[in-house]
Design a protein around this motif. Structure first.
Motif, PDB file in Angstrom:
ATOM      1  N   ALA A  92      -2.360  -2.992   7.972  1.00  0.00           N
ATOM      2  CA  ALA A  92      -1.784  -2.255   9.086  1.00  0.00           C
ATOM      3  C   ALA A  92      -2.444  -1.157   9.261  1.00  0.00           C
ATOM      4  O   ALA A  92      -0.650  -0.486   9.546  1.00  0.00           O
ATOM      5  N   GLY A  93      -3.462  -0.260   9.778  1.00  0.00           N
ATOM      6  CA  GLY A  93      -2.291   1.668   9.562  1.00  0.00           C
ATOM      7  C   GLY A  93      -2.524   1.856  11.162  1.00  0.00           C
ATOM      8  O   GLY A  93      -3.601   1.498  12.056  1.00  0.00           O
ATOM      9  N   CYS A  94      -2.054   3.115  11.437  1.00  0.00           N
ATOM     10  CA  CYS A  94      -2.388   3.703  12.598  1.00  0.00           C
ATOM     11  C   CYS A  94      -3.215   4.752  12.263  1.00  0.00           C
ATOM     12  O   CYS A  94      -3.230   5.269  13.375  1.00  0.00           O
ATOM     13  N   ASP A  95      -4.438   4.822  11.393  1.00  0.00           N
ATOM     14  CA  ASP A  95      -5.305   5.575  11.830  1.00  0.00           C
ATOM     15  C   ASP A  95      -6.853   4.327  12.251  1.00  0.00           C
ATOM     16  O   ASP A  95      -8.593   4.483  11.788  1.00  0.00           O
ATOM     17  N   ASN A  96      -6.240   3.531  12.654  1.00  0.00           N
ATOM     18  CA  ASN A  96      -7.353   2.462  13.622  1.00  0.00           C
ATOM     19  C   ASN A  96      -8.358   1.423  11.938  1.00  0.00           C
ATOM     20  O   ASN A  96      -8.442   0.662  12.385  1.00  0.00           O
ATOM     21  N   GLN A  97      -7.426   1.320  10.742  1.00  0.00           N
ATOM     22  CA  GLN A  97      -8.080   0.657  10.104  1.00  0.00           C
ATOM     23  C   GLN A  97      -6.886  -0.046   9.258  1.00  0.00           C
ATOM     24  O   GLN A  97      -5.961   0.031   9.435  1.00  0.00           O
ATOM     25  N   ILE A  98      -8.002  -1.102   8.456  1.00  0.00           N
ATOM     26  CA  ILE A  98      -7.461  -1.778   7.990  1.00  0.00           C
ATOM     27  C   ILE A  98      -7.089  -1.758   6.282  1.00  0.00           C
ATOM     28  O   ILE A  98      -8.409  -1.342   6.033  1.00  0.00           O
ATOM     29  N   ARG A  99      -6.877  -1.828   5.138  1.00  0.00           N
ATOM     30  CA  ARG A  99      -6.784  -1.602   3.779  1.00  0.00           C
ATOM     31  C   ARG A  99      -6.317  -2.897   3.263  1.00  0.00           C
ATOM     32  O   ARG A  99      -5.000  -3.309   3.660  1.00  0.00           O
ATOM     33  N   PHE A 100      -7.320  -3.034   1.870  1.00  0.00           N
ATOM     34  CA  PHE A 100      -6.967  -4.493   1.012  1.00  0.00           C
ATOM     35  C   PHE A 100      -6.634  -3.163  -0.245  1.00  0.00           C
ATOM     36  O   PHE A 100      -6.914  -2.581  -1.254  1.00  0.00           O
ATOM     37  N   TRP A 101      -5.673  -4.298  -0.803  1.00  0.00           N
ATOM     38  CA  TRP A 101      -4.918  -3.180  -1.879  1.00  0.00           C
ATOM     39  C   TRP A 101      -5.249  -4.474  -3.104  1.00  0.00           C
ATOM     40  O   TRP A 101      -4.722  -6.276  -3.191  1.00  0.00           O
ATOM     41  N   ILE A 102      -5.131  -4.322  -4.115  1.00  0.00           N
ATOM     42  CA  ILE A 102      -4.929  -5.531  -5.683  1.00  0.00           C
ATOM     43  C   ILE A 102      -4.282  -4.918  -6.689  1.00  0.00           C
ATOM     44  O   ILE A 102      -3.779  -3.672  -7.036  1.00  0.00           O
ATOM     45  N   TYR A 103      -3.189  -5.310  -7.409  1.00  0.00           N
ATOM     46  CA  TYR A 103      -2.400  -5.230  -8.717  1.00  0.00           C
ATOM     47  C   TYR A 103      -2.892  -5.698  -9.656  1.00  0.00           C
ATOM     48  O   TYR A 103      -3.079  -6.746  -9.846  1.00  0.00           O
ATOM     49  N   GLN A 104      -2.834  -4.343 -10.285  1.00  0.00           N
ATOM     50  CA  GLN A 104      -3.907  -4.336 -11.455  1.00  0.00           C
ATOM     51  C   GLN A 104      -3.482  -4.170 -12.391  1.00  0.00           C
ATOM     52  O   GLN A 104      -2.960  -2.195 -12.393  1.00  0.00           O
ATOM     53  N   GLU A 105      -3.282  -3.914 -13.733  1.00  0.00           N
ATOM     54  CA  GLU A 105      -2.856  -3.211 -15.009  1.00  0.00           C
ATOM     55  C   GLU A 105      -1.521  -2.499 -14.906  1.00  0.00           C
ATOM     56  O   GLU A 105      -0.768  -1.165 -15.043  1.00  0.00           O
ATOM     57  N   GLY A 106      -0.517  -3.455 -13.659  1.00  0.00           N
ATOM     58  CA  GLY A 106       0.883  -3.006 -13.403  1.00  0.00           C
ATOM     59  C   GLY A 106       0.785  -1.647 -12.684  1.00  0.00           C
ATOM     60  O   GLY A 106       2.116  -0.806 -12.835  1.00  0.00           O
ATOM     61  N   GLN A 107      -0.350  -2.006 -11.488  1.00  0.00           N
ATOM     62  CA  GLN A 107       0.052  -0.616 -10.421  1.00  0.00           C
ATOM     63  C   GLN A 107      -0.682  -0.880  -9.927  1.00  0.00           C
ATOM     64  O   GLN A 107      -2.111  -2.276  -9.417  1.00  0.00           O
ATOM     65  N   TRP A 108      -0.547  -1.059  -7.949  1.00  0.00           N
ATOM     66  CA  TRP A 108      -1.179  -0.896  -7.167  1.00  0.00           C
ATOM     67  C   TRP A 108      -2.257  -0.532  -6.122  1.00  0.00           C
ATOM     68  O   TRP A 108      -2.377   1.543  -6.924  1.00  0.00           O
ATOM     69  N   THR A 109      -3.798  -0.822  -6.286  1.00  0.00           N
ATOM     70  CA  THR A 109      -5.233  -0.331  -6.171  1.00  0.00           C
ATOM     71  C   THR A 109      -5.670  -0.782  -5.279  1.00  0.00           C
ATOM     72  O   THR A 109      -5.189  -1.449  -4.967  1.00  0.00           O
ATOM     73  N   THR A 110      -6.352   0.868  -4.668  1.00  0.00           N
ATOM     74  CA  THR A 110      -7.316  -0.517  -3.387  1.00  0.00           C
ATOM     75  C   THR A 110      -8.376  -1.095  -3.937  1.00  0.00           C
ATOM     76  O   THR A 110      -8.935  -0.661  -5.087  1.00  0.00           O
ATOM     77  N   ASP A 111      -8.536  -2.235  -3.232  1.00  0.00           N
ATOM     78  CA  ASP A 111      -9.346  -3.130  -4.091  1.00  0.00           C
ATOM     79  C   ASP A 111     -10.847  -2.461  -3.598  1.00  0.00           C
ATOM     80  O   ASP A 111     -11.755  -2.923  -2.279  1.00  0.00           O
ATOM     81  N   SER A 112     -11.486  -2.483  -4.220  1.00  0.00           N
ATOM     82  CA  SER A 112     -12.178  -1.738  -4.689  1.00  0.00           C
ATOM     83  C   SER A 112     -13.730  -2.722  -4.526  1.00  0.00           C
ATOM     84  O   SER A 112     -14.266  -2.404  -4.146  1.00  0.00           O
ATOM     85  N   SER A 113     -13.655  -3.799  -4.949  1.00  0.00           N
ATOM     86  CA  SER A 113     -14.359  -5.006  -4.162  1.00  0.00           C
ATOM     87  C   SER A 113     -14.539  -6.029  -3.168  1.00  0.00           C
ATOM     88  O   SER A 113     -15.467  -6.091  -3.093  1.00  0.00           O
ATOM     89  N   ILE A 114     -14.230  -5.085  -2.173  1.00  0.00           N
ATOM     90  CA  ILE A 114     -13.897  -5.623  -0.402  1.00  0.00           C
ATOM     91  C   ILE A 114     -14.699  -4.557   0.257  1.00  0.00           C
ATOM     92  O   ILE A 114     -14.423  -3.432  -0.108  1.00  0.00           O
ATOM     93  N   VAL A 115     -15.793  -4.728   0.617  1.00  0.00           N
ATOM     94  CA  VAL A 115     -16.684  -3.602   1.271  1.00  0.00           C
ATOM     95  C   VAL A 115     -16.668  -3.845   2.738  1.00  0.00           C
ATOM     96  O   VAL A 115     -16.567  -5.489   3.183  1.00  0.00           O
ATOM     97  N   LEU A 116     -15.818  -3.734   3.751  1.00  0.00           N
ATOM     98  CA  LEU A 116     -15.397  -4.156   5.011  1.00  0.00           C
ATOM     99  C   LEU A 116     -17.252  -3.282   6.053  1.00  0.00           C
ATOM    100  O   LEU A 116     -17.376  -1.923   5.680  1.00  0.00           O
ATOM    101  N   ASP A 117     -17.535  -4.238   6.882  1.00  0.00           N
ATOM    102  CA  ASP A 117     -18.609  -3.881   7.725  1.00  0.00           C
ATOM    103  C   ASP A 117     -18.044  -3.613   8.502  1.00  0.00           C
ATOM    104  O   ASP A 117     -17.601  -4.471   9.268  1.00  0.00           O
TER     105      ASP A 117
END
Length: 337
Positions: free
Chosen positions: A194-219
């Motif tokens: 939960a961010g102070c920019d009015n948004q929520i973000r999804f993250w995933i741990y893959q190949e030894g690092q955390w990245t934004t979960d591009s498989s999730i698209v918010l409407d």
């Protein structure tokens, strides 16, 4: 330092309804969390202490007071799964995360002190599902999320950092085990923030690092937060790929984000789209900022804590519309005390 408290159980009214506990904190209470079994309650406060209570249906007692660890207000606490012992994480304005363990009844000790983990206040802390191992995530006003990981082989703790929102991160929640299913693949840890920019973000741990979960698209074309997102909570999952996340904001809005299951491609039931859309539903627009949201164990009920001193309980109908089913307001609280 832990102060063991004398065993003086306080009986409570047997009449069905809310149970009121005199926390004995000397300042504002910011969080209260039940453990896995529902037999222990942990609270934290601006008085820089954490209090542990043994609770039952008809009595409660103050078991221990944990003090002297944090150098600022304690914002949130989180219980680990009992497979790791009686373990509690806490986060504070002082930029630290502390892990406390009950080594003997009523006796607590700090087993790991991640001091100066962040450059600013740590606003939220949460343990991961135990299937991922002993992991704890922390959200900070410095715009980052840290993930502490216990290395059992040498009994040390490592840390990964996610650069999230430059304005600050207020809360973090883990995806439950079983939230996503793909044949022949090990389920990866996922986070929502939960961010102070009015948004929520999804993250995933893959190949030894955390990245934004591009498989999730918010409407966000019709429903979105207009101010800081204060809290976020991933609902318990009954079926894979049927997920819900609740978020609440300074603007008084509570939104439930529901995953639309991935569609089959070209009619082939074994081939699915590589992304999933999440549809928002405005649960309610309150007249005051909303600070916390919390799901029931089954994910059928959502508790909402707002700045109007009310805690309301909500449930979705068969048509997907949310309705209020209960409330605990300031008036009833004062009467209960």
């Amino acid at each position: 330092m832990t102060t063991a408290e004398p065993s003086n159980p306080v009986p409570v009214d047997a009449t069905p309804g809310p149970i009121y506990i005199d926390t004995q904190h000397e300042d504002m209470v910011h969080d209260a969390q039940m453990d896995y079994y529902g037999s222990k309650l942990a609270t934290c406060s601006s008085d820089r202490t954490i209090k542990i209570y043994n609770v039952s249906e008809n009595a409660y007692e103050l078991s221990a007071t944990i003090q002297g660890g944090h150098e600022g207000p304690v914002w949130q606490v989180s219980w680990a799964h009992p497979k790791f012992g009686v373990l509690l994480a806490s986060c504070s304005f002082d930029g630290s995360v502390l892990l406390h363990q009950e080594v003997r009844p009523r006796e607590w000790t700090v087993i790991h002190a991640a001091r100066h983990l962040h450059e600013s206040s740590v606003n939220g802390v949460a343990f991961a599902p135990h299937e991922h191992g002993l992991l704890v995530a922390a959200a900070s006003s410095d715009g980052r999320v840290s993930v502490l990981q216990h290395e059992a082989a040498n009994n040390t703790w490592g840390v990964h950092y996610l650069t999230d929102c430059p304005l600050g991160v207020n809360a973090v929640s883990w995806a439950p085990w079983g939230a996503f299913y793909q044949a022949d693949q090990v389920e990866a840890p996922r986070l929502v923030t939960a961010g102070c920019d009015n948004q929520i973000r999804f993250w995933i741990y893959q190949e030894g690092q955390w990245t934004t979960d591009s498989s999730i698209v918010l409407d966000v074309t019709e429903v979105a937060h207009k101010d800081w997102v204060r809290d976020v909570a991933w609902a318990p999952v009954l079926l894979p790929n049927h997920n819900m996340v609740a978020s609440c904001s300074e603007d008084g809005s509570v939104i439930v984000w529901t995953q639309v299951p991935p569609a089959n491609v070209d009619g082939d039931e074994n081939t699915q789209e590589s992304f999933s859309q999440w549809k928002p539903t405005l649960l309610h627009k309150f007249d005051a900022p909303v600070w916390r949201v919390s799901w029931s164990v089954t994910g059928h009920f959502l508790a909402v804590s707002a700045g109007d001193s009310d805690v309301t309980l909500w449930k979705a109908g068969l048509d997907g519309a949310w309705s209020q089913v209960s409330t605990v307001d300031a008036q009833s609280t004062s009467q209960g005390q």
